[in-house]
Design a protein around this motif. Structure first.
Motif, PDB file in Angstrom:
ATOM      1  N   ARG A   1     -40.704  24.355   7.719  1.00 33.68           N
ATOM      2  CA  ARG A   1     -40.352  25.325   8.748  1.00 33.68           C
ATOM      3  C   ARG A   1     -39.121  24.861   9.519  1.00 33.68           C
ATOM      4  NH1 ARG A   1     -44.811  28.031  12.057  1.00 33.68           N
ATOM      5  NH2 ARG A   1     -43.674  28.879  13.823  1.00 33.68           N
TER       6      ARG A   1
ATOM      7  N   LEU B   1     -37.148  35.602   2.599  1.00 30.61           N
ATOM      8  CA  LEU B   1     -36.005  35.635   3.521  1.00 30.61           C
ATOM      9  C   LEU B   1     -34.702  35.890   2.775  1.00 30.61           C
ATOM     10  CD1 LEU B   1     -36.940  32.574   5.750  1.00 30.61           C
ATOM     11  CD2 LEU B   1     -37.029  34.989   6.408  1.00 30.61           C
TER      12      LEU B   1
ATOM     13  N   ASN C   1     -30.309  35.608   8.014  1.00 33.91           N
ATOM     14  CA  ASN C   1     -31.413  36.512   8.356  1.00 33.91           C
ATOM     15  C   ASN C   1     -32.313  35.958   9.466  1.00 33.91           C
ATOM     16  OD1 ASN C   1     -33.402  38.437   8.322  1.00 33.91           O
ATOM     17  ND2 ASN C   1     -34.097  38.035   6.214  1.00 33.91           N
ATOM     18  N   VAL C   2     -31.711  35.743  10.635  1.00 31.01           N
ATOM     19  CA  VAL C   2     -32.437  35.115  11.751  1.00 31.01           C
ATOM     20  C   VAL C   2     -33.629  35.961  12.192  1.00 31.01           C
ATOM     21  CG1 VAL C   2     -32.232  34.396  14.163  1.00 31.01           C
ATOM     22  CG2 VAL C   2     -30.433  33.833  12.536  1.00 31.01           C
TER      23      VAL C   2
ATOM     24  N   GLY D   1     -35.372  37.931  10.360  1.00 34.53           N
ATOM     25  CA  GLY D   1     -36.409  37.769   9.345  1.00 34.53           C
ATOM     26  C   GLY D   1     -37.220  36.504   9.590  1.00 34.53           C
ATOM     27  N   VAL D   2     -36.524  35.440   9.973  1.00 39.46           N
ATOM     28  CA  VAL D   2     -37.197  34.168  10.235  1.00 39.46           C
ATOM     29  C   VAL D   2     -38.132  34.320  11.426  1.00 39.46           C
ATOM     30  CG1 VAL D   2     -36.856  31.777  10.953  1.00 39.46           C
ATOM     31  CG2 VAL D   2     -35.319  32.808   9.280  1.00 39.46           C
ATOM     32  N   GLU D   3     -37.599  34.919  12.485  1.00 41.36           N
ATOM     33  CA  GLU D   3     -38.417  35.078  13.694  1.00 41.36           C
ATOM     34  C   GLU D   3     -39.651  35.912  13.399  1.00 41.36           C
ATOM     35  OE1 GLU D   3     -35.326  36.434  16.257  1.00 41.36           O
ATOM     36  OE2 GLU D   3     -35.062  34.434  17.164  1.00 41.36           O
TER      37      GLU D   3
ATOM     38  N   LEU E   1     -41.100  36.428  10.475  1.00 45.06           N
ATOM     39  CA  LEU E   1     -42.005  35.738   9.558  1.00 45.06           C
ATOM     40  C   LEU E   1     -42.901  34.755  10.304  1.00 45.06           C
ATOM     41  CD1 LEU E   1     -42.535  35.289   6.460  1.00 45.06           C
ATOM     42  CD2 LEU E   1     -41.009  33.330   6.661  1.00 45.06           C
ATOM     43  N   PHE E   2     -42.300  33.985  11.184  1.00 44.42           N
ATOM     44  CA  PHE E   2     -43.079  32.942  11.846  1.00 44.42           C
ATOM     45  C   PHE E   2     -43.865  33.474  13.044  1.00 44.42           C
ATOM     46  CE2 PHE E   2     -39.815  29.935   9.903  1.00 44.42           C
ATOM     47  CZ  PHE E   2     -40.631  29.703   8.804  1.00 44.42           C
TER      48      PHE E   2
END
Ligand SMILES: Cc1ncc(C[n+]2csc(CCOP(=O)(O)OP(=O)(O)O)c2C)c(N)n1
Ligand code: SF4
Lengths: 354, 479
Positions: free
Chosen positions: A14, A46, B274-275, B277-279, B281-282
C-alpha cells in the motif's frame, strides 16, 4: 482517528501504491509472495501493471525496462530470489536507474527455510552483485514502517537515481499492527533522462557499458561522490534511552523489537542500557555510533545471522569499546529471556558498580 | 556498414545517425563491425523500415550483449543497453510502461538461444508486443568465436576445437521452429543475408515484423542467418557462400508463423497515477475509529496487559478470531500486535496466532509464554498448555476437547463452542463463540464493543446477524 490493523506485507504494498508505484514485476517465493499477490489484486484495478515473470532474473530485468521508461517500479522477493536478481541490480546501478527492491529475508544458505532471518545483510548492504556500488537499504520494524519506508524508498531512489531496498523479514511482513496511511503522492518527479518513446527523449540512452577504463573510473568516482552526499544526509536511526546508557544495544528490523522488550526488563532491574536501531542500513549511522562510543562503555549487537551488521558496528566503534554479539540463525529467533541473559553478560563491569 | 557504402540504399536512413557521435573518437562514419559482417546490413534494413513506418521517435532499441552491444552508437532513437540474454524481459518492462512505443529487441544466438532462452520463450508466450531481430551467426562473435547453441554439427569453434559433437553438446537449436509452436506470436520468419534477392526478402520480413507491432498485433520475430567472417575465420565472400551452403540447409528459410491478419489489435493503456482511484480503493478498507484513552480500570489485575495465544486447526478461523480481538482493543486505543504462525508451522492442519494488547507500545509481538490460551482443538491444547504462565487463563473448546486440561495452576474455562455454533447452524462461527466466552469471563471488553468493531471492520453484512448471535452466545455461556 481512523486506523487499520494491517499486515506488514500489505502495508508495504500500500505504501508503494501511495508513493505512485503502479508497476510490479516478480516471481513468487515465501515469505514475500503476499506482496506480489496484493500487487496482482490492486495494480490492475488502478490501470497499473502486474506481471508474474518467469523467474527472478527476468523480474529484475523487467524492472530495468520499466525504470528506463521512467516508471516508479518495484519487485519483491525473498533471499534465494534476491541472489538471482543480483546481476540486474548491478546493471540498475550502472545505468543509474531508480527502482525499489523488497527483500523479505528467510533462512539460508541454500533453500534453507522460510522462517525469519537476517542473513541477507551482506548481499544487500555490501553489494551482492558485481562492481563498486551501494544500495540505499531501509530496515522497517513495524507495519507502519513497512508503509513509510516503502514510500521513502521510492523517493530516495528517484532523488539519487539509484536502487533502494526495503530489507525486512517474515515476521515484520506477517505481523499486523495499527497503521495510519498518509495521502497518496499526487505528483511524480520529472525524469528527463528516461526513454519515453517521444521526440524529446529519442536522443536518450540508458547504458551501463563503459569500455574505456578511464571513463568507467570516472563513472564510479561520480557514483561515489553521490554516495558521499547520501551518507551525509540520509542516515536514519532510532534511539531508546541512550542518554545514560553504559551498554548500547544495536539491532535492526524485527530483532529491534525483541531487544526493546529485553531493554525494558533490564532497565527495571537498574541496568543502564540503551538501544540504537539503524533504520537505514546504508547509509549506516556510523557517525552516531562513534559518538555513543564516547559515553557508552560497550555495545551488544543482536542479529538473526551469524553476525553481518556487527561488522559495521565494529568499524564505527573502531576498537574503542568492546562490541559483543548475540546471533540466532537458520530461522531461529532469540527469546527475550535469552537476550536479557546476553545483555547481563555484556554489561560492562564498571557500569554495574556505578 | 559505413554510410557511404550502401549498395541497395540510396538514401541514408534518418533512423541511423549520420555520424556516430557515441562511438569513441566521436564523429566517425564507420561502424565497429568487421568487414562482411551481417549486423551492419541488418541495422540498415531495420532503420529503413523505421523511417518508412514513421516510428523513429517512438522506437526504443534494446542493444544486447554480443557484437551488437553498441547498437546505440547507430540507432537514432531511444536506446537501452541491456544484460546478456535479457532484452525480451527488459522489453516487457519498457513496452508495458509505454504501450505507444515500438520496442526492438536485437539479439545474437548466444544471447537469445542460450543464456536468454527462458526470457525469449516467455516473452513470446505472453505475446509481448515487441519485435525481435535474432541474428543467428552460429557462433559467439564478441567473445572470440566460441560455440553457440546454433553452431552446426562438426563446426569448429574455439570451444569445439575438433568440431561440434552432437552426442556431447546437443543439436543446433532451431528457435524459429520452436517459438512458432506457441499460440501467442503473430509472425515468425527466418531470412538470410546473402545475396540481393535474400536481402530483399529480409527487408520485407523486417518491415512486416515491425508493422505488426505498429498495428498492435503482438509478438513478432525475424531470425536472420548472418555471416560472421571473423568468427568463422573466412573471407567475407566465402562467409556468404558458407551461409548458403551450410547454414541454410540446417536452418531452412521461410515463414514459420503468420497470423497477423487474423489477430485483433490489442491496445494497452499506459499506467497512470489515478490518485482518485487510489483514494477510492483504499477508502473501502476496514478501519476502526479509535476512541478514548486505553484503560484497564475495572478489569482484574491478572487479565491486564494480556499475551494471548490462539490455536486450532486450519479452517476454524483462529487467525480471524485473533484479528477481531486485536481490532476491538485497537478501537479502544490500546496498542496491539497480531502475529500468525506461517509456513510449515501453519500447515498440517494447525493454525495459531499471537495477540498482544497493551497500554504501551508493544515491543515483541511474539508470545512464547502466554497469559491467555484459547485452544479450539485437542492438538492445540496439547501443544500450548505447557507454555501457559501460572495464573493464566485457558479457554478451551469443550465440544472437540473431551480430555479437560490438566494444569491446576491456571484458570480453566470450558466453552462448548462448536456445539453452540452448530446450534446456530454454522460450525465455523465457533471462533466467535470462543471470543465471546473469553471476553465475558474476563470482562476485558463488552459485547457492545465487539459488535461496533465488527460493524466497522467486517464487510459481509449478510453474516452480521449470525456473527452477532455467536458472540452473544459466547458471552452468555460464561454468565
Ligand atoms: C552474464 C554474462 N555471461 C557471459 C557474458 C559474456 N558474453 C558476452 S557476449 C557473449 C556471447 C555473444 O554471442 P551472440 O549472442 O551469439 O552474439 P554475437 O557476438 O555473435 O553477435 C558472451 C558469452 C556476459 N557478458 N554476461
Ligand atoms: S565477430 Fe562476427 S558478428 Fe562480430 S562484428 Fe565481427 S563479423 Fe560481425
Amino acid at each position: 482517528m481512523a486506523v487499520e490493523l494491517v499486515k506488514g506485507n500489505d502495508a508495504l504494498l500500500r505504501g508503494a501504491v501511495l508513493a505512485g508505484c503502479r508497476t510490479f514485476y516478480g516471481y513468487p517465493i515465501t515469505p514475500s509472495s503476499e506482496i506480489a499477490e496484493s500487487a496482482a489484486s490492486v495494480l490492475p484495478t488502478l490501470g497499473g501493471t502486474f506481471v508474474q515473470s518467469e523467474c527472478e532474473v527476468a523480474a529484475i530485468q523487467m524492472v530495468y525496462g520499466a525504470a528506463s521508461a521512467g516508471e516508479r517500479v518495484m519487485t519483491a522477493s525473498s533471499s534465494p530470489g534476491i541472489s538471482l536478481k543480483q546481476e540486474g541490480i548491478s546493471y540498475l546501478v550502472g545505468s543509474e536507474l531508480p527502482a525499489v527492491i523488497i527483500d523479505i529475508m528467510r533462512g539460508g544458505p541454500g533453500l534453507g527455510n522460510i522462517a525469519p532471518a537476517q542473513g541477507d545483510y551482506f548481499q544487500m548492504v555490501k553489494g551482492g552483485g558485481h562492481g563498486d556500488y551501494r544500495l540505499i537499504v531501509l530496515a522497517p520494524n513495524s507495519p507502519q514502517e513497512m508503509c513509510d519506508l516503502a514510500m521513502l524508498a521510492f523517493e530516495l531512489a528517484d532523488r539519487y537515481r539509484n536502487p533502494a531496498v526495503v530489507l525486512s523479514d517474515g515476521f515484520t511482513g506477517q505481523m499486523m499492527e495499527a497503521v495510519e496511511f498518509p495521502p497518496p503522492v499526487s505528483e511524480l518527479p520529472e525524469k528527463e533522462w528516461a526513454v519515453r518513446a517521444t521526440a524529446e527523449t529519442a536522443g536518450n540512452l540508458i547504458n551501463s557499458i563503459r569500455l574505456d577504463p578511464e571513463e568507467l573510473e570516472e563513472h564510479v568516482i561520480n557514483l561515489f561522490a553521490k554516495y558521499a552526499r547520501i551518507e551525509a544526509v540520509e542516515a536514519r536511526w532510532e534511539e531508546v534511552q541512550t542518554e545514560d546508557a553504559e551498554l548500547v544495544l544495536v539491532g535492526y528490523g524485527f530483532v529491534s523489537r525483541l531487544l526493546k522488550a529485553a531493554l525494558g526488563r533490564v532497565r527495571s532491574r537498574g541496568l543502564r542500557v540503551g538501544m540504537l536501531r539503524p533504520i537505514t542500513l546504508w547509509p549506516f549511522p556510523s557517525q552516531r555510533l562513534r559518538e555513543l562510543a564516547d559515553t557508552a562503555k560497550g555495545f551488544l549487537v543482536a542479529e538473526l545471522s551469524t553476525g553481518q551488521m556487527v561488522e559495521d558496528v565494529r568499524l564505527a566503534v573502531d576498537g574503542r569499546r568492546p562490541v559483543a554479539f548475540h546471533g540466532r540463525y537458520g530461522g531461529a529467533v532469540p527469546s527475550v529471556d535469552e537476550l536479557v541473559a546476553a545483555i547481563e553478560k555484556a554489561y560492562p563491569e564498571e557500569g554495574r558498580s556505578a | 556498414m559505413s554510410n557511404s557504402a550502401g549498395s541497395t540504399v540510396i538514401q541514408w536512413p534518418e533512423s541511423l545517425y549520420h555520424t556516430f557521435h557515441r562511438k569513441p573518437g566521436g564523429g566517425q562514419e564507420s561502424t565497429h563491425y568487421c568487414p562482411g559482417c551481417g549486423h551492419g546490413v541488418l541495422h540498415k534494413l531495420i532503420a529503413e523500415a523505421m523511417d518508412d513506418l514513421g516510428i523513429r521517435e517512438r522506437t526504443i532499441f534494446l542493444s544486447p550483449v554480443g557484437c551488437s552491444v553498441f547498437g546505440y552508437y547507430y540507432f537514432n532513437c531511444g536506446n537501452v543497453q541491456v544484460a546478456h540474454g535479457r532484452a525480451p524481459a527488459v522489453g516487457t518492462g519498457v513496452k508495458r510502461a509505454l504501450p505507444h512505443s515500438i520496442v526492438i529487441s536485437y539479439q545474437g544466438d548466444g544471447d537469445l538461444a542460450a543464456i536468454g532462452t527462458s526470457n525469449i520463450l516467455h516473452a513470446a508466450n505472453r505475446g509481448e508486443s515487441i519485435t525481435v531481430f535474432f541474428v543467428n551467426n552460429a557462433i559467439y562473435g564478441m567473445t572470440g568465436g566460441q560455440m553457440a547453441p546454433t553452431t552446426l554439427e562438426g563446426q569448429r569453434t574455439s570451444t569445439t576445437p575438433r568440431g561440434r559433437v552432437i552426442e556431447e553438446t546437443g543439436y543446433p537449436l532451431r528457435m524459429s521452429e520452436l517459438l512458432s509452436t506457441l499460440h501467442a506470436p503473430v509472425y515468425i520468419e527466418r531470412v538470410a543475408l546473402t545475396d540481393a534477392k535474400h536481402i530483399m526478402a529480409a527487408r520485407r520480413a523486417v518491415r512486416k515484423a515491425l508493422k505488426a507491432q505498429v498495428d498492435g498485433k503482438g509478438f513478432s520475430m525475424v531470425e536472420v542467418l548472418s555471416p560472421c567472417p571473423i568468427g568463422w575465420k573466412m573471407e567475407p565472400s566465402k562467409a556468404k557462400e558458407w551461409v548458403k551452403e551450410h547454414l541454410m540447409p540446417a536452418f531452412p528459410l521461410g515463414v514459420y508463423k503468420d497470423v497477423i491478419a487474423e489477430r485483433e489489435p490489442r491496445v494497452r493503456s499506459a499506467p497512470e497515477l489515478n490518485v482518485e482511484g487510489v483514494e477510492e480503493l483504499f477508502a473501502a478498507e476496514p478501519t476502526v475509529e479509535r476512541t478514548g484513552e486505553p484503560t484497564w480500570e475495572g478489569i482484574a489485575e491478572r487479565y491486564r496487559e494480556p499475551q494471548i495465544k490462539i490455536a486450532g486447526f486450519g479452517g476454524q478461523g483462529v487467525l480471524f478470531l485473533g484479528s477481531l480481538l486485536a481490532n476491538v482493543a485497537l478501537r479502544k486505543n490500546f496498542h496491539v500486535t497480531w502475529l500468525p504462525a506461517y509456513g510449515p508451522e501453519s500447515r498440517g492442519g494447525t493454525a495459531n496466532c499471537n495477540v498482544v494488547i497493551s497500554q504501551d507500545p508493544v515491543a515483541s509481538p511474539m508470545v512464547s509464554k502466554p497469559t491467555v490460551l484459547m485452544a479450539l482443538n485437542g492438538p492445540s491444547l496439547e501443544r500450548f498448555e505447557p507454555h501457559l504462565l501460572p495464573g493464566g487463563v485457558l479457554v478451551y473448546n469443550s465440544t472437540l476437547i473431551s480430555q479437560p486440561p490438566s494444569r491446576k495452576d491456571v484458570e480453566v474455562v470450558a466453552v462448548p463452542a462448536t456445539a453452540v455454533a452448530d446450534e446456530l447452524g454454522h460450525t465455523r462461527v465457533a471462533n466467535l463463540v470462543m471470543l465471546g466466552a473469553f471476553l465475558g469471563h474476563t470482562g476485558m471488553f463488552t459485547q457492545a464493543e465487539v459488535e461496533v468493531t465488527m460493524d466497522q471492520t467486517l464487510k459481509q453484512a449478510a453474516m452480521m446477524e449470525l456473527n452477532r448471535q455467536a458472540v452473544e452466545r459466547g458471552f452468555g455461556s460464561v454468565g
